[in-house]
Design a protein around this motif. Structure first.
Motif, PDB file in Angstrom:
ATOM      1  N   PRO A 190       1.079  -1.089  -0.226  1.00  0.00           N
ATOM      2  CA  PRO A 190       0.195   0.044  -0.157  1.00  0.00           C
ATOM      3  C   PRO A 190       1.484   1.113  -0.087  1.00  0.00           C
ATOM      4  O   PRO A 190       0.241   2.472  -0.806  1.00  0.00           O
ATOM      5  N   ASN A 191       1.947   1.421   0.386  1.00  0.00           N
ATOM      6  CA  ASN A 191       2.787   2.325   0.478  1.00  0.00           C
ATOM      7  C   ASN A 191       3.216   3.115  -0.201  1.00  0.00           C
ATOM      8  O   ASN A 191       3.750   3.570  -0.808  1.00  0.00           O
ATOM      9  N   LYS A 194       0.763   4.849  -2.153  1.00  0.00           N
ATOM     10  CA  LYS A 194       0.376   5.895  -1.801  1.00  0.00           C
ATOM     11  C   LYS A 194       1.847   7.106  -2.316  1.00  0.00           C
ATOM     12  O   LYS A 194       1.456   8.098  -2.455  1.00  0.00           O
ATOM     13  N   LYS A 196       3.446   7.217  -5.014  1.00  0.00           N
ATOM     14  CA  LYS A 196       3.144   7.582  -6.159  1.00  0.00           C
ATOM     15  C   LYS A 196       2.442   9.136  -6.177  1.00  0.00           C
ATOM     16  O   LYS A 196       2.499   9.967  -6.837  1.00  0.00           O
ATOM     17  N   LYS A 197       1.249   9.380  -5.153  1.00  0.00           N
ATOM     18  CA  LYS A 197       0.767  11.190  -4.817  1.00  0.00           C
ATOM     19  C   LYS A 197       1.314  11.386  -3.723  1.00  0.00           C
ATOM     20  O   LYS A 197       0.675  12.696  -4.011  1.00  0.00           O
ATOM     21  N   LYS A 198       2.025  10.903  -3.089  1.00  0.00           N
ATOM     22  CA  LYS A 198       2.895  12.469  -2.448  1.00  0.00           C
ATOM     23  C   LYS A 198       3.593  12.916  -2.710  1.00  0.00           C
ATOM     24  O   LYS A 198       4.362  12.864  -3.983  1.00  0.00           O
TER      25      LYS A 198
ATOM     26  N   GLU B   9       4.314   0.927 -11.139  1.00  0.00           N
ATOM     27  CA  GLU B   9       3.965   0.845  -9.909  1.00  0.00           C
ATOM     28  C   GLU B   9       4.510  -0.663  -9.691  1.00  0.00           C
ATOM     29  O   GLU B   9       4.831  -1.072  -8.518  1.00  0.00           O
ATOM     30  N   GLU B  58     -11.210  -1.317  -3.881  1.00  0.00           N
ATOM     31  CA  GLU B  58     -10.339  -0.352  -2.793  1.00  0.00           C
ATOM     32  C   GLU B  58     -11.969  -0.218  -1.248  1.00  0.00           C
ATOM     33  O   GLU B  58     -11.861   0.379  -0.645  1.00  0.00           O
ATOM     34  N   LEU B  63      -6.596  -2.763  -2.742  1.00  0.00           N
ATOM     35  CA  LEU B  63      -5.735  -1.720  -3.594  1.00  0.00           C
ATOM     36  C   LEU B  63      -6.365  -1.586  -5.119  1.00  0.00           C
ATOM     37  O   LEU B  63      -5.737  -0.022  -5.421  1.00  0.00           O
TER      38      LEU B  63
END
Lengths: 250, 372
Positions: A190-191, A194, A196-198, B9, B58, B63
């Motif tokens: 999950p981090n 996340k 990517k959006k920081k 990602e 989600e 996710l």
């Protein structure tokens, strides 16, 4: 407590390094990059501080534009934002040039303490943390394994020959870290998402004139093959002689 | 346009997991095997990575990606060690069943807390190694005033005694109709759930395998999953089993890749007749065949995952059939490349050979009915 961690993106320690055509920098072809391993220890130390005492961790990096991806790995570890000073020729900068650019940027950031890795594994100069502290007129402790925060002060622990040294610093300070008792954490799935959006603020690094010029890079000579001196007690005597007279290590 | 390019990602996740697998999981594989369980600290670290969330929606705490991401990540964990992976990654297959069968209310009430806690769900489908079909199922349910009572016994349950939940397939007492099949999500500490002695296994010794008896287990109707028709039940169960097959493929590819890499490296270091053995043709062929099989199996797995998401004709069986067959070849050839070193426990290849054989036999993988 808000902490800025200065990080450098360096060639992976597993990379096979070749000298580039310029003769003063490495050939980047096929080289994987990552956050300098000592900087990862600094990030871990900073995250532990904010987890215990509140606050947030910001990353500050000077490096090639393409290193954003690797800086995001630091955000995935838990830093909340990053500032990326870009310079595609960052490896031609000397320590002062890097330190000055970082220090100038640090003047516009909010922080209580500044953490670093003790050295970057590519240039191995060990100088940036001390130079930044001098430019910002802050106390500095280098090569620390841990730094506890208690009663408004840092107590940093350094391994010295035959023992440990405990250094006390005011809260507003610079600390550079070496390998500590806790390995840098792996980012969770999950981090990673996340991260990517920081926020990652990218801007050109200011030009600062070098004071040291690298004139030539050379790879160490290949290691000669091992030699078998002989067998049994006679050989031990000969081995000791060679270690003393030839290798000059005893 | 077909592409094998993973987005950035997923590549980041893949890289992190490869590092985690080699630095944290691989060093622990033998200790975990001998102890018969994953060291608790490592178990927690793996759970914390939250791989099980990647393909869950989600709205239930996932996710929001899909099985195409999950297969990449499951392969990486298994590259470290598949015994540990199967032992710890025990949430997603059951969670996916709730997602497929559950009503919106059940997804909110059952799935969300499981995803949050990462608690395991051991699937109790098979009985005595028989196909999963009503005529072979002897575990039965009876309903009385909104409460269900289960009687029966399930064999070879992976994760028995360790998972916090069981997902039990049972038929209505006296009915062989598919529509009367139900899935029951039961907390492991529910009275009447009796876990048998742990069974010795060929591979995957890190995982607990045992029979589970259900002695009049009472289950509230909120924890019962059903479908509106026989066809719907079959099709949904098919989807649940396809998911399990595809994830199993990904795990097997991870082990194949590990054993292929390990034996290839060994072949460049081991000298015989003044040459690294990789320079001898008989070994070179095995090394290159292994690498080819790993690629082909991975791509079939990815394609099966793609069809799963697209809702097209399932290719999960085809992928599994091919992966199972090639896995045995890659596993034994890797042992062969190590020669005398291949069968001693100083090297992992003998374990991976057993693990791959066991994975290909995990109850159900070759027992499930045709569907779709």
């Amino acid at each position: 407590m808000n902490i800025v961690v200065c990080v450098k993106v360096t060639p992976s320690t597993a990379a096979k390094i070749k000298v580039g055509a310029s003769g003063v920098s490495i050939d980047k072809q096929g080289v994987e990059y990552e956050i300098n391993p000592y900087d990862a220890f600094a990030i871990e130390a900073a995250l532990q501080h904010v987890e215990a005492n509140g606050g947030e961790v910001t990353l500050l990096s000077l490096g090639a534009e393409g290193s954003t991806k690797d800086i995001r790995n630091g955000l995935a570890m838990g830093a909340v934002k990053a500032v990326h000073l870009t310079d595609d020729n960052y490896e031609l900068r000397d320590s002062f040039s890097v330190a000055k650019a970082l220090a100038d940027e640090l003047k516009s950031l909010q922080w209580d303490a500044i953490f670093f890795g003790k050295q970057a594994v590519d240039s191995d100069n060990y100088q940036v943390p001390s130079m930044v502290s001098a430019l910002l007129e802050l106390p500095v402790a280098n090569v620390c394994s841990t730094a506890e925060f208690r009663d408004g002060k840092f107590r940093a622990i350094r391994a010295v020959e035959g023992g440990t040294e405990i250094v006390e610093l005011s809260a507003k300070c610079c600390i550079s870290f070496t390998k500590g008792p806790k390995e840098p954490r792996f980012p969770t799935i999950p981090n990673i998402m996340k991260a990517k959006k920081k926020p990652l603020d990218q801007k050109a690094a200011p030009a600062v004139e070098n004071r040291v010029k690298v004139t030539k890079l050379e790879l160490p000579p290949p290691r000669p093959a091992g030699r078998i001196v002989g067998e049994g007690p006679e050989a031990a005597k000969e081995l000791a002689r060679l270690l003393r007279e030839e290798a000059k290590v005893i | 346009m077909p592409t094998f390019e993973l987005d950035e990602e997923i590549q980041d996740m893949q890289k992190m997991l490869r590092d985690f697998a080699t630095e944290m999981i691989r060093p622990a594989y033998r200790e975990a095997e001998h102890a018969g369980e994953t060291p608790s600290e490592l178990r927690e670290s793996i759970k914390e990575l939250s791989v099980h969330l990647v393909d869950m929606p989600e709205e239930y705490g996932g996710l929001g990606k899909d099985i195409r991401s999950a297969v990449v990540l499951e392969e990486e964990l298994s590259y470290g060690d598949v015994g540990i992976t199967v032992d710890v990654q025990d949430t997603s297959i059951g969670a996916n069943a709730i997602l497929i069968f559950g009503t919106d209310e059940q997804k909110t009430n059952l799935l969300t807390p499981i995803l949050e806690s990462g608690d395991g769900i051991a699937a109790c489908f098979s009985e005595k190694g028989n196909p999963v079909s009503p005529e072979f199922i002897e575990t039965t349910w009876r309903e009385k005033e909104g409460s269900y009572k289960l009687m029966g016994s399930k064999t070879f349950v992976v994760g028995a005694g360790r998972a916090k939940n069981y997902l039990v397939l049972a038929k209505k007492d006296g009915s062989n109709d598919w529509q009367d099949l139900r899935l029951f999500l039961i907390a492991a500490d529910t009275p009447g759930v009796v876990v048998g002695d742990r069974l010795g296994t060929l591979g995957l010794e890190t995982c607990a395998v045992a029979d589970v008896a259900l002695m009049g287990v009472k289950v509230d109707s909120s924890r019962v999953l059903s479908a509106e028709s026989s066809d719907a039940f079959k099709s949904k169960l098919g989807k649940v089993l396809d998911y399990a097959r595809i994830v199993t493929c990904a795990r097997m590819v991870g082990v194949m890749s590990a054993t292929s890499d390990y034996s290839a490296k060994y072949s460049t270091e081991r000298i015989a007749f003044d040459l690294p053995i990789s320079q001898h043709q008989s070994i070179a062929f095995m090394v290159s065949d292994n690498a080819t099989d790993v690629d082909a199996c991975r791509w079939m797995t990815w394609q099966a995952a793609h069809e799963y998401v697209r809702g097209g004709e399932s290719t999960a069986n085809r992928a599994l059939a091919h992966v199972v067959e090639r896995a045995q070849k890659v596993a034994t050839d890797s042992v062969q490349i190590l020669g005398g070193h291949g069968f001693i426990q100083d090297h992992p290849v003998e374990k991976w050979m057993r693990d791959l054989r066991a994975l290909s036999l995990i109850p159900g993988n070759d027992l499930f009915p045709e569907h779709g």
